[in-house]
Design an enzyme around this catalytic site. Structure first.
Site, PDB file in Angstrom:
ATOM      1  N   CYS A 114       0.831  -1.212   0.000  1.00 38.87           N
ATOM      2  CA  CYS A 114       0.000   0.000   0.000  1.00 38.87           C
ATOM      3  C   CYS A 114       0.868   1.265   0.000  1.00 38.87           C
ATOM      4  CB  CYS A 114      -0.995  -0.075   1.161  1.00 38.87           C
ATOM      5  SG  CYS A 114      -2.447   0.917   0.824  1.00 38.87           S
TER       6      CYS A 114
ATOM      7  N   GLU B 241      -0.908  -8.167   5.557  1.00 40.86           N
ATOM      8  CA  GLU B 241      -0.581  -8.324   6.995  1.00 40.86           C
ATOM      9  C   GLU B 241      -1.835  -8.259   7.871  1.00 40.86           C
ATOM     10  OE1 GLU B 241      -0.386  -5.664   5.269  1.00 40.86           O
ATOM     11  OE2 GLU B 241      -0.755  -3.890   6.487  1.00 40.86           O
TER      12      GLU B 241
ATOM     13  N   HIS C  57      -3.389  -5.096   1.839  1.00 43.31           N
ATOM     14  CA  HIS C  57      -2.711  -5.299   3.132  1.00 43.31           C
ATOM     15  C   HIS C  57      -2.663  -6.778   3.527  1.00 43.31           C
ATOM     16  CE1 HIS C  57      -2.343  -1.107   4.582  1.00 43.31           C
ATOM     17  NE2 HIS C  57      -3.339  -0.912   3.733  1.00 43.31           N
TER      18      HIS C  57
HETATM   19  N1  GLN Z   1      -3.796   6.336   1.100  1.00 46.41           N
HETATM   20  C1  GLN Z   1      -2.512   6.097   1.660  1.00 46.41           C
HETATM   21  C2  GLN Z   1      -1.429   6.936   0.979  1.00 46.41           C
HETATM   22  O1  GLN Z   1      -1.682   7.533  -0.008  1.00 46.41           O
HETATM   23  C3  GLN Z   1      -2.127   4.645   1.580  1.00 46.41           C
HETATM   24  C4  GLN Z   1      -3.097   3.860   2.394  1.00 46.41           C
HETATM   25  C5  GLN Z   1      -2.510   2.656   3.048  1.00 46.41           C
HETATM   26  O2  GLN Z   1      -1.302   2.438   3.109  1.00 46.41           O
HETATM   27  N2  GLN Z   1      -3.388   1.892   3.613  1.00 46.41           N
HETATM   28  O3  GLN Z   1      -0.349   6.981   1.466  1.00 46.41           O
END
Ligand code: GLN
Length: 189
Positions: free
Chosen positions: A80, A166, A164
């Site tokens: 992410c 995890e 995610h």
């Molecule tokens: N929206 C977050 C960002 O732009 C990422 C979201 C996440 O890691 N769950 O950094």
């Protein structure tokens, strides 16, 4: 196969680092929280967790970790926000661009089954204000898709996921990362 001697750094400046550390422990690898440049020494791999990419990027700069991560020679797994940080516009280590928070307001966070290349059993993906992959270079392989869009990708020693892994009990994505680490360590040995 459990592997007691793999030491995996988890970037621990902000975000889901504890959850990644817990999965690594379940898989019998040794997690090492990384907040300082010297903590990258002697690691077999590194995870850059999800969180808020703008906050993580700022802290990386403050702690001098930006350059150190660019020099880190082992496998790196970004989830992410971690995927955002590895892209062309940030650390520039993976040849892809992403759009941040691109799933829109209504469905900003959701769960969905995703198909994992080479596996029958789908993987439950938890997407939280997830980035969307906009463009990939020729070296980037897609390992899983959601609605025909890549959500898990690999470029050499780099693995990136827009979701995610995890946050579920399914450890398959981390297992794949540890396999990659094992491959790389045997090549480097
Ligand atoms: N929206 C977050 C960002 O732009 C990422 C979201 C996440 O890691 N769950 O950094």
């Amino acid at each position: 196969m459990p592997d007691e001697h793999l030491k995996i750094g988890v970037l621990a400046v902000q975000g889901n680092f504890r959850e990644h550390a817990a999965v690594l422990r379940r898989l019998c690898a040794e997690p090492v929280e990384v907040r300082k440049v010297e903590q990258l020494e002697g690691l077999d791999g590194l995870i850059i967790p999800g969180g808020e990419s703008t906050a993580i990027a700022r802290l990386l700069r403050i702690y001098g970790l930006e350059e150190a991560i660019r020099r880190f020679a082992g496998p790196v797994f970004g989830t992410c926000a971690g995927m955002i940080l590895l892209d062309r516009d940030h650390l520039g280590l993976v040849d892809l661009t992403v759009s941040r928070n691109a799933y829109g307001r209504q469905v900003a966070s959701f769960e969905a089954d995703i198909d994992l290349a080479g596996e029958d059993e789908p993987l439950r993906g938890v997407f939280i204000r997830a980035p969307r992959v906009a463009e990939t270079g020729p070296q980037v392989a897609v390992l899983a898709k959601l609605d025909d869009e890549p959500v898990l990708l690999r470029q050499g020693r780099f693995l990136v996921a827009s979701f995610h892994p995890e946050l579920t009990d399914d450890t398959r994505v981390h297992e794949r990362f540890l396999e990659l680490v094992r491959e790389e360590t045997s090549v480097r040995a």
